[in-house]
Design a protein around this motif. Structure first.
Motif, PDB file in Angstrom:
ATOM      1  N   GLN A 102     -14.259 118.953 -86.622  1.00 49.44           N
ATOM      2  CA  GLN A 102     -14.219 117.566 -86.182  1.00 49.44           C
ATOM      3  C   GLN A 102     -12.901 116.895 -86.572  1.00 49.44           C
ATOM      4  O   GLN A 102     -12.314 116.147 -85.786  1.00 49.44           O
ATOM      5  N   ASP A 103     -12.427 117.217 -87.784  1.00 47.80           N
ATOM      6  CA  ASP A 103     -11.149 116.641 -88.225  1.00 47.80           C
ATOM      7  C   ASP A 103      -9.984 117.141 -87.365  1.00 47.80           C
ATOM      8  O   ASP A 103      -9.100 116.366 -86.988  1.00 47.80           O
ATOM      9  N   VAL A 104      -9.988 118.455 -87.061  1.00 47.80           N
ATOM     10  CA  VAL A 104      -8.918 119.017 -86.238  1.00 47.80           C
ATOM     11  C   VAL A 104      -8.976 118.428 -84.829  1.00 47.80           C
ATOM     12  O   VAL A 104      -7.955 118.077 -84.237  1.00 47.80           O
ATOM     13  N   ALA A 105     -10.185 118.275 -84.277  1.00 47.79           N
ATOM     14  CA  ALA A 105     -10.348 117.704 -82.936  1.00 47.79           C
ATOM     15  C   ALA A 105      -9.807 116.278 -82.891  1.00 47.79           C
ATOM     16  O   ALA A 105      -9.126 115.890 -81.925  1.00 47.79           O
ATOM     17  N   GLN A 106     -10.078 115.489 -83.919  1.00 53.88           N
ATOM     18  CA  GLN A 106      -9.566 114.122 -83.970  1.00 53.88           C
ATOM     19  C   GLN A 106      -8.037 114.108 -84.036  1.00 53.88           C
ATOM     20  O   GLN A 106      -7.378 113.284 -83.389  1.00 53.88           O
ATOM     21  N   MET A 107      -7.475 115.054 -84.800  1.00 51.86           N
ATOM     22  CA  MET A 107      -6.026 115.151 -84.913  1.00 51.86           C
ATOM     23  C   MET A 107      -5.404 115.481 -83.548  1.00 51.86           C
ATOM     24  O   MET A 107      -4.381 114.906 -83.159  1.00 51.86           O
ATOM     25  N   LEU A 108      -6.052 116.363 -82.800  1.00 52.87           N
ATOM     26  CA  LEU A 108      -5.530 116.752 -81.496  1.00 52.87           C
ATOM     27  C   LEU A 108      -5.678 115.644 -80.459  1.00 52.87           C
ATOM     28  O   LEU A 108      -4.832 115.485 -79.577  1.00 52.87           O
ATOM     29  N   GLN A 109      -6.751 114.878 -80.565  1.00 57.23           N
ATOM     30  CA  GLN A 109      -6.936 113.764 -79.634  1.00 57.23           C
ATOM     31  C   GLN A 109      -5.812 112.741 -79.781  1.00 57.23           C
ATOM     32  O   GLN A 109      -5.379 112.130 -78.806  1.00 57.23           O
ATOM     33  N   LYS A 110      -5.315 112.575 -81.003  1.00 61.48           N
ATOM     34  CA  LYS A 110      -4.252 111.605 -81.259  1.00 61.48           C
ATOM     35  C   LYS A 110      -2.906 112.077 -80.727  1.00 61.48           C
ATOM     36  O   LYS A 110      -2.016 111.270 -80.448  1.00 61.48           O
ATOM     37  N   CYS A 111      -2.717 113.407 -80.592  1.00 69.77           N
ATOM     38  CA  CYS A 111      -1.409 113.925 -80.178  1.00 69.77           C
ATOM     39  C   CYS A 111      -1.134 113.696 -78.698  1.00 69.77           C
ATOM     40  O   CYS A 111       0.010 113.775 -78.255  1.00 69.77           O
ATOM     41  N   GLY A 112      -2.187 113.438 -77.905  1.00 76.24           N
ATOM     42  CA  GLY A 112      -1.998 113.130 -76.495  1.00 76.24           C
ATOM     43  C   GLY A 112      -1.687 114.321 -75.609  1.00 76.24           C
ATOM     44  O   GLY A 112      -1.316 114.146 -74.445  1.00 76.24           O
ATOM     45  N   LYS A 113      -1.832 115.528 -76.121  1.00 77.72           N
ATOM     46  CA  LYS A 113      -1.571 116.731 -75.326  1.00 77.72           C
ATOM     47  C   LYS A 113      -2.868 117.242 -74.705  1.00 77.72           C
ATOM     48  O   LYS A 113      -3.956 117.017 -75.253  1.00 77.72           O
ATOM     49  N   PRO A 114      -2.798 117.957 -73.564  1.00 83.70           N
ATOM     50  CA  PRO A 114      -4.008 118.585 -73.014  1.00 83.70           C
ATOM     51  C   PRO A 114      -4.564 119.618 -74.003  1.00 83.70           C
ATOM     52  O   PRO A 114      -3.808 120.438 -74.534  1.00 83.70           O
ATOM     53  N   VAL A 115      -5.864 119.555 -74.256  1.00 82.36           N
ATOM     54  CA  VAL A 115      -6.513 120.473 -75.199  1.00 82.36           C
ATOM     55  C   VAL A 115      -7.617 121.230 -74.467  1.00 82.36           C
ATOM     56  O   VAL A 115      -8.462 120.628 -73.801  1.00 82.36           O
ATOM     57  N   VAL A 116      -7.591 122.552 -74.583  1.00 83.11           N
ATOM     58  CA  VAL A 116      -8.639 123.403 -74.021  1.00 83.11           C
ATOM     59  C   VAL A 116      -9.491 123.886 -75.190  1.00 83.11           C
ATOM     60  O   VAL A 116      -8.987 124.544 -76.101  1.00 83.11           O
ATOM     61  N   LEU A 138     -17.454 117.443 -79.888  1.00 78.18           N
ATOM     62  CA  LEU A 138     -16.073 117.283 -80.353  1.00 78.18           C
ATOM     63  C   LEU A 138     -15.275 116.352 -79.454  1.00 78.18           C
ATOM     64  O   LEU A 138     -14.161 115.942 -79.798  1.00 78.18           O
ATOM     65  N   GLY A 139     -15.813 116.019 -78.279  1.00 79.63           N
ATOM     66  CA  GLY A 139     -15.160 115.056 -77.404  1.00 79.63           C
ATOM     67  C   GLY A 139     -13.905 115.576 -76.717  1.00 79.63           C
ATOM     68  O   GLY A 139     -13.014 114.788 -76.375  1.00 79.63           O
ATOM     69  N   LEU A 140     -13.837 116.895 -76.490  1.00 77.31           N
ATOM     70  CA  LEU A 140     -12.662 117.489 -75.856  1.00 77.31           C
ATOM     71  C   LEU A 140     -12.976 118.052 -74.476  1.00 77.31           C
ATOM     72  O   LEU A 140     -12.269 118.920 -73.966  1.00 77.31           O
ATOM     73  N   GLY A 141     -14.046 117.575 -73.872  1.00 77.37           N
ATOM     74  CA  GLY A 141     -14.395 118.047 -72.539  1.00 77.37           C
ATOM     75  C   GLY A 141     -15.220 119.320 -72.567  1.00 77.37           C
ATOM     76  O   GLY A 141     -15.796 119.686 -73.605  1.00 77.37           O
ATOM     77  N   ASP A 142     -15.275 120.006 -71.430  1.00 73.92           N
ATOM     78  CA  ASP A 142     -16.105 121.209 -71.314  1.00 73.92           C
ATOM     79  C   ASP A 142     -15.503 122.356 -72.112  1.00 73.92           C
ATOM     80  O   ASP A 142     -14.365 122.767 -71.858  1.00 73.92           O
ATOM     81  N   PRO A 143     -16.266 122.912 -73.056  1.00 73.04           N
ATOM     82  CA  PRO A 143     -15.771 124.074 -73.795  1.00 73.04           C
ATOM     83  C   PRO A 143     -15.843 125.334 -72.929  1.00 73.04           C
ATOM     84  O   PRO A 143     -16.556 125.385 -71.931  1.00 73.04           O
ATOM     85  N   VAL A 144     -15.064 126.344 -73.325  1.00 73.63           N
ATOM     86  CA  VAL A 144     -15.035 127.629 -72.620  1.00 73.63           C
ATOM     87  C   VAL A 144     -15.605 128.702 -73.542  1.00 73.63           C
ATOM     88  O   VAL A 144     -15.149 128.852 -74.674  1.00 73.63           O
ATOM     89  N   GLU A 145     -16.601 129.442 -73.045  1.00 72.50           N
ATOM     90  CA  GLU A 145     -17.170 130.552 -73.812  1.00 72.50           C
ATOM     91  C   GLU A 145     -16.199 131.731 -73.801  1.00 72.50           C
ATOM     92  O   GLU A 145     -15.751 132.154 -72.738  1.00 72.50           O
TER      93      GLU A 145
END
Length: 444
Positions: A102-116, A138-145
């Motif tokens: 969750q902490d890493v996801a929040q850090m990535l959301q702040k960077c403004g880059k596309p996250v898969v 995690l709020g990063l859209g659809d995850p990929v298995e």
């Protein structure tokens, strides 16, 4: 243009390195069950559906830690994130969503880059595991298995990555210009050299290693021709100096080499040749680029009789894998031998693009085999039927023989030297040989 960067990030021991190796198709990153095995960033080219990008493996991110090694790993990962066009966040299905995720996801959301978002260790094909849906939190859209061990889902993951890459840029208007990558470790005077060849202060120069943060293109037109000089360096923030910062410089240099015609490898004469110089030079050699070694700050070296010859001999010992490369001793500060550098760039560019007609090539082959007979083993002698050149940049020769096993490295080197001798040494360019085996019946 430079390849876009895709960073593979996540907390420790979620399978980032296994995924990295799976995506590039080779075992480059060390894989172990112990968290924190990957500490520095490892990078390699990756291609999917015609799109190439630079994939970067990173150490595990521990957002909250006092461990010095883990802090450095986090900083290294942050550098990769800063340079990335797309980020792959790897998580672990078996562990579920953790506080660190969750902490890493929040850090990535702040960077403004596309996250898969990649949910790794989905090792059973079929319907998703019920725990899979937890990762939507995690709020990063659809995850990929994905199963990095078995390869399940990697195609879907790469599809998502390439969808988010910036569009490929069209060919440059300055297509007739020679692209020159000025590469080397930080603070050897690359930016000073750019200013010297441009005749004006085009890039910032300071004594602080890492002043140049991004690749900078400088168009230069003079009596020697038209050139685009690509300045590269590591980055160093004003307020913080990261350890192992030179790893970032290598990544920048690699990307510059990829889009260059000629690589000028700048070495600090006051320091001499280092392992970092070898890494950058080796990459340019592997990519088949024309190369020149520019020994900068030569004006600051105390000289005695034979100083330049002694320095040259030391360079040759360190660059035995690039015995074709020319050296030029320059001073970006005073302009010493800058004109000689331009002359070498032109020569190396022409040699790297050389095309030899098949007839002329086989005349050389015939002379060479008469002069030194091909090797034999257990009564069977190597026969070289003919040779042709399918491509240049670098000059690449295909030889058709009766037995590839008999075509020893020493004889291949002999043929290369014969070709180089006829064409003035082919200064500054590697030469490649591809061996094709044919049955004797094919010649009847």
């Amino acid at each position: 243009m430079p390849l876009p960067v895709v960073a593979v990030v996540g907390r420790p021991n979620v399978g980032k390195s296994t995924l990295f190796n799976r995506l590039i198709g080779q075992r480059l990153s060390i894989v172990d069950d112990t968290p924190g095995v990957t500490r520095d960033r490892i990078y390699s080219k990756c291609e999917w559906n015609g799109r190439e990008f630079m994939l970067v493996d990173t150490g595990g991110i521990e957002p909250k830690t006092d461990d010095r090694i883990l802090i450095q790993m986090r900083r290294q990962a942050q550098l990769a994130i800063d340079s990335a066009a797309v980020i792959i966040l790897v998580t672990d299905l078996k562990c579920g969503v953790t506080a660190n995720d969750q902490d890493v996801a929040q850090m990535l959301q702040k960077c403004g880059k596309p996250v898969v978002l990649c949910v790794n260790k989905c090792d059973r094909p079929g319907n998703p595991d019920p725990d899979f849906y937890e990762f939507y939190n995690l709020g990063l859209g659809d995850p990929v298995e994905v199963s990095s061990v078995h390869g399940y889902g990697t195609g879907d993951l790469l599809d998502r990555v390439t969808e988010n890459l910036p569009p490929s840029e069209s060919a440059d208007e300055d297509g007739e210009a020679i692209r020159v990558a000025v590469i080397g470790k930080p603070n050897v005077g690359k930016s000073s050299l750019i200013n010297a060849v441009a005749g004006e202060e085009r890039v910032i120069v300071t004594d602080i290693a890492g002043t140049t943060r991004d690749s900078t293109d400088t168009l230069v037109e003079n009596s020697f021709g038209k050139f685009i000089f690509i300045d590269t360096a590591g980055i160093r923030r004003k307020s913080k100096v990261y350890e192992n910062i030179e790893h970032y410089s290598v990544l920048r240099s690699y990307m510059a080499v990829d889009r260059a015609d000629v690589a000028v490898i700048v070495i600090d004469a006051s320091v001499g040749f280092t392992e970092q110089d070898s890494k950058v030079a080796g990459y340019a050699h592997e990519q088949g680029k024309g190369c020149v070694v520019a020994v900068n700050k030569w004006d600051a070296v105390e000289k005695e009789t034979g100083t330049m010859n002694s320095f040259t001999e030391d360079l040759k010992k360190n660059l035995t894998f690039m015995d074709y490369v020319p050296f030029v001793f320059i001073s970006a500060k005073t302009g010493q031998r800058i004109n000689k550098l331009f002359e070498l760039i032109n020569t190396v560019y022409q040699n790297n693009a050389l095309r030899i007609p098949t007839g002329r090539l086989n005349e050389i082959l015939s002379y060479a085999t008469e002069r030194v007979q091909p090797p034999s083993d257990k009564g069977k002698r190597l026969k070289i039927y003919y040779m042709t050149q399918p491509s240049s940049r670098p000059p690449t020769f295909v030889t058709f023989v009766n037995s590839a096993d008999l075509f020893h490295f020493s004889y291949k080197r002999y043929l290369e030297n014969q070709i180089r001798e006829v064409f003035g040494g082919l200064v500054g360019t590697p030469v490649r040989f591809i061996v094709r085996e044919r049955d004797n019946s094919d010649t009847k």
